[in-house]
Design a protein around this motif. Structure first.
Motif, short mmCIF file in Angstrom:
data_model
loop_
_atom_site.label_atom_id
_atom_site.label_comp_id
_atom_site.label_asym_id
_atom_site.label_seq_id
_atom_site.Cartn_x
_atom_site.Cartn_y
_atom_site.Cartn_z
N UNK A 84 33.66 49.78 35.67
CA UNK A 84 32.55 48.95 35.20
C UNK A 84 31.79 48.28 36.33
N UNK A 85 31.92 48.80 37.56
CA UNK A 85 31.24 48.16 38.69
C UNK A 85 29.76 48.50 38.76
N UNK A 86 29.33 49.40 37.89
CA UNK A 86 27.91 49.77 37.90
C UNK A 86 27.06 48.74 37.15
N UNK A 87 27.65 48.12 36.13
CA UNK A 87 26.92 47.09 35.37
C UNK A 87 27.36 45.72 35.86
N UNK A 88 26.43 44.98 36.45
CA UNK A 88 26.79 43.66 36.97
C UNK A 88 26.78 42.64 35.84
N UNK A 89 27.81 41.79 35.85
CA UNK A 89 27.95 40.78 34.81
C UNK A 89 27.59 39.40 35.37
N UNK A 90 26.69 38.70 34.72
CA UNK A 90 26.36 37.34 35.14
C UNK A 90 27.52 36.42 34.82
N UNK A 91 27.86 35.57 35.78
CA UNK A 91 29.09 34.80 35.73
C UNK A 91 28.86 33.36 36.14
N UNK A 104 31.67 31.36 45.94
CA UNK A 104 30.21 31.39 45.74
C UNK A 104 29.53 32.17 46.87
N UNK A 105 30.12 32.14 48.05
CA UNK A 105 29.50 32.81 49.19
C UNK A 105 30.11 34.16 49.50
N UNK A 106 30.98 34.63 48.62
CA UNK A 106 31.69 35.87 48.90
C UNK A 106 30.83 37.06 48.48
N UNK A 107 30.20 37.67 49.46
CA UNK A 107 29.23 38.73 49.22
C UNK A 107 29.76 39.92 48.42
N UNK A 108 30.96 40.44 48.74
CA UNK A 108 31.36 41.70 48.10
C UNK A 108 31.36 41.67 46.57
N UNK A 109 31.45 40.49 45.95
CA UNK A 109 31.50 40.44 44.49
C UNK A 109 30.38 41.23 43.83
N UNK A 110 29.18 41.11 44.42
CA UNK A 110 28.02 41.75 43.79
C UNK A 110 28.23 43.26 43.67
N UNK A 111 28.94 43.84 44.66
CA UNK A 111 29.22 45.28 44.59
C UNK A 111 30.31 45.61 43.58
N UNK A 112 31.02 44.59 43.13
CA UNK A 112 32.14 44.85 42.24
C UNK A 112 31.88 44.33 40.83
N UNK A 113 30.61 44.28 40.48
CA UNK A 113 30.26 44.00 39.09
C UNK A 113 30.18 42.55 38.70
N UNK A 114 30.27 41.64 39.67
CA UNK A 114 30.23 40.22 39.33
C UNK A 114 29.13 39.51 40.11
N UNK A 115 28.18 38.92 39.39
CA UNK A 115 27.16 38.09 40.05
C UNK A 115 27.30 36.66 39.56
N UNK A 116 27.66 35.78 40.48
CA UNK A 116 27.77 34.36 40.11
C UNK A 116 26.36 33.79 40.09
N UNK A 117 25.93 33.29 38.92
CA UNK A 117 24.55 32.83 38.80
C UNK A 117 24.42 31.32 38.86
N UNK A 118 25.52 30.60 38.63
CA UNK A 118 25.45 29.14 38.72
C UNK A 118 26.85 28.57 38.85
N UNK B 197 46.36 40.54 49.29
CA UNK B 197 45.83 39.86 48.11
C UNK B 197 44.67 40.68 47.59
N UNK B 198 44.93 41.43 46.52
CA UNK B 198 43.90 42.34 46.03
C UNK B 198 43.01 41.68 44.98
N UNK B 199 42.07 40.88 45.44
CA UNK B 199 41.17 40.20 44.49
C UNK B 199 40.51 41.20 43.55
N UNK B 200 40.17 42.38 44.07
CA UNK B 200 39.43 43.33 43.24
C UNK B 200 40.33 44.05 42.24
#
Lengths: 221, 221
Positions: A84-91, A104-118, B197-200
Motif C-alpha cells: 500500500x505504499x503507492x497510495x499516501x495516507x494523510x496522517x 515530523x521531520x523524518x523524510x522517508x515516511x512519504x515514500x512509505x505511504x504516510x504523509x503527516x499533515x499536522x 528497529x524496523x519502523x517500516x
DNA sequence: TAGATTGTTAATCGATTAACAATC
DNA sequence: TAGATTGTTAATCGATTAACAATC
C-alpha cells in the motif's frame, strides 16, 4: 481442505514484516548489471532461507520464471503495491515533543505511504509553531480537522501518562489506526487497530544478548 | 531429557519481548490497595494468556504462591534485574540528526539501563554543539573515546547510505552491540550483536490491517 | 542437455494453549 | 473446606525448513 473456512486468511505477520526489507534490498541493487534476481540471492543478502523468501514473495501475487528468477523492477513494484505504499495516507501526529518532532521531520515516511499533515499538542509554547514545516495545533482542534480531512491514521508520541486519554479523542474523531510510541498498552474499540512500537522490548533483546556475548567472549582490545 | 544438550537455552525471544510490558503494568498499579498480583490479572490487563504470563515470569527465577500470586514489588524487581536494567550501560550515539537528537533527549532510557554519554556526527555545524546536554563530537574521535570509556553499546541513527561504513568504525572501536535505526541490514562479525528497529515493518503491519479494517467496516461518522 | 530456480507439498521445530495435580 | 492460583506436562497450532516435481 474444509470448504467451511474462508481461505482469506491473508499473509502471516512474520512474512509481512519481512517484505519491506526486500524492497530496501531491491532498491539498493537496482543499478546492477542484471535485471533479474533469485530468492537464493535475496536469501544470501538478508540471511534468510530462500524458500521462506519465495513464500513471502508469492503473497504479493507475482510469479517468477524457473531457472530465471524475478524481474527486479516488477518485484519491487509488486511489493510496494501490496504494502500500500503507492497510495499516501494523510496522517495526524499527537505529541510534538522530542520523538514527535523527529518523526515530523523524518523524510522517508512519504515514500512509505504516510504523509503527516499536522501535529497536535497541549503545550501553549508549541501551539501555533511550525515543526519541520508542519503546523502544531491545540489538541482541541483535532476532532474538527480530522473529520474535515477524513483522517484515519494517527501517530501517538505523547508521554505515557496521557496516552489513553489522547487515544480516546483520536478514536472519537474517526481515527481507525494508531501507531503508538508511548510505552503503555491502549484500550480501543474492536474496529480500531493499534500498532505499538516497543522500543524497550527491542532494547531488552539487545541488552540480554550483549550481556551474554560479553560473558562468553570478553573484551579483546 | 538427553543429557548431551546443555539446558542453558535461555529465554525465548517472544517471552523476552513481553517482559518489559509486565514491568510497565506493575509500575502503573504499584499504588493500588493489594500488594499481590496474579497471572490471571496481568493477562486480563495486557490481553495475554495467563499461562503464557506464568511461563514468562518463571524465566526470571521468581516463584509465586498458589492461590496467592506474586508480590508486586518482588516481581517488578525480579524482572528488572533479569533484564539488566539495574546496571546502566554507557552508550554512544552516532548520527545526531532528527531521530538521533530525539533519542538523545529521551529520558526513559536511563531507567532502562542505557545512558547515552556522547554523540557523534560528520556535520561540522553539529560538531562541538550540545544536544539535550550531550556533546556532539566528530566521528574521528569515536575510536579513542570508545576505548577510553570502555563503550560496548552503540546507537546508530545515521542515514542508510553511511550506516555500514559507520558500523565498521564502531566495531573496530570495540563496540559489541548496535541498536540500528537505519533502514538497512548491517554486516558485522559473529561476536557483534545487531538489533534493527524496523519502523517500516511495523508500519506495514499497521497499514495492511487498517486497509483491511476500513474495507470491512467503512467510515461511520 | 544439465543445472539452477520456481512453486508446492510434507516434515520439523518451537511457541502457544490446554489440562491437571499440588497447594495455600 | 472450597476455590483460586501456581507450576508443569501434554496437545495444538503455525511458522520455518526440507524435499521434490516442473520448467526454462
Amino acid at each position: 481442505m474444509d470448504a467451511n473456512f474462508t481461505p482469506l486468511r491473508g499473509i502471516p505477520e512474520p512474512s509481512l514484516r519481512r517484505l519491506p526489507s526486500y524492497c530496501q534490498l531491491l532498491k539498493r541493487i537496482a543499478c546492477e548489471e542484471s535485471e533479474l534476481i533469485s530468492c537464493t540471492r535475496i536469501g544470501q543478502e538478508l540471511n534468510l532461507d530462500p524458500t521462506q523468501v519465495r513464500k513471502d514473495i508469492a503473497f504479493t501475487g507475482i510469479v517468477g520464471k524457473p531457472k530465471i528468477g524475478y524481474n527486479i523492477r516488477e518485484l519491487h513494484d509488486a511489493i510496494e503495491t501490496f504494502l500500500g505504499w503507492k497510495n499516501v495516507r494523510d496522517t495526524f501526529l499527537v505529541g510534538a515533543g522530542n520523538l514527535g518532532s523527529a518523526l515530523l521531520g523524518y523524510r522517508p515516511f512519504e515514500q512509505y505511504g504516510v504523509r503527516i499533515v499536522a501535529a497536535f499538542d497541549v503545550d501553549p509554547c508549541k501551539i501555533g509553531t511550525t515543526v519541520h514545516g508542519k503546523e502544531v495545533f491545540g489538541i482541541e482542534k483535532l476532532p474538527d480537522l480530522a473529520s474535515r480531512l477524513h483522517i484515519r491514521l494517527g501517530i501517538l508520541t505523547t508521554p505515557a501518562e496521557v496516552a489513553q486519554q489522547v487515544t480516546e479523542v483520536m478514536v472519537a474523531s474517526g481515527i481507525r489506526g494508531i501507531w503508538n510510541f508511548a510505552p503503555v498498552g491502549l484500550n480501543v474499540p474492536a474496529d480500531v487497530i493499534v500498532q505499538s512500537e516497543n522500543l524497550f522490548s527491542s532494547l531488552s533483546v539487545l541488552s540480554s544478548r550483549l550481556t551474554a556475548s560479553l560473558r562468553t567472549t570478553p573484551i579483546q582490545e
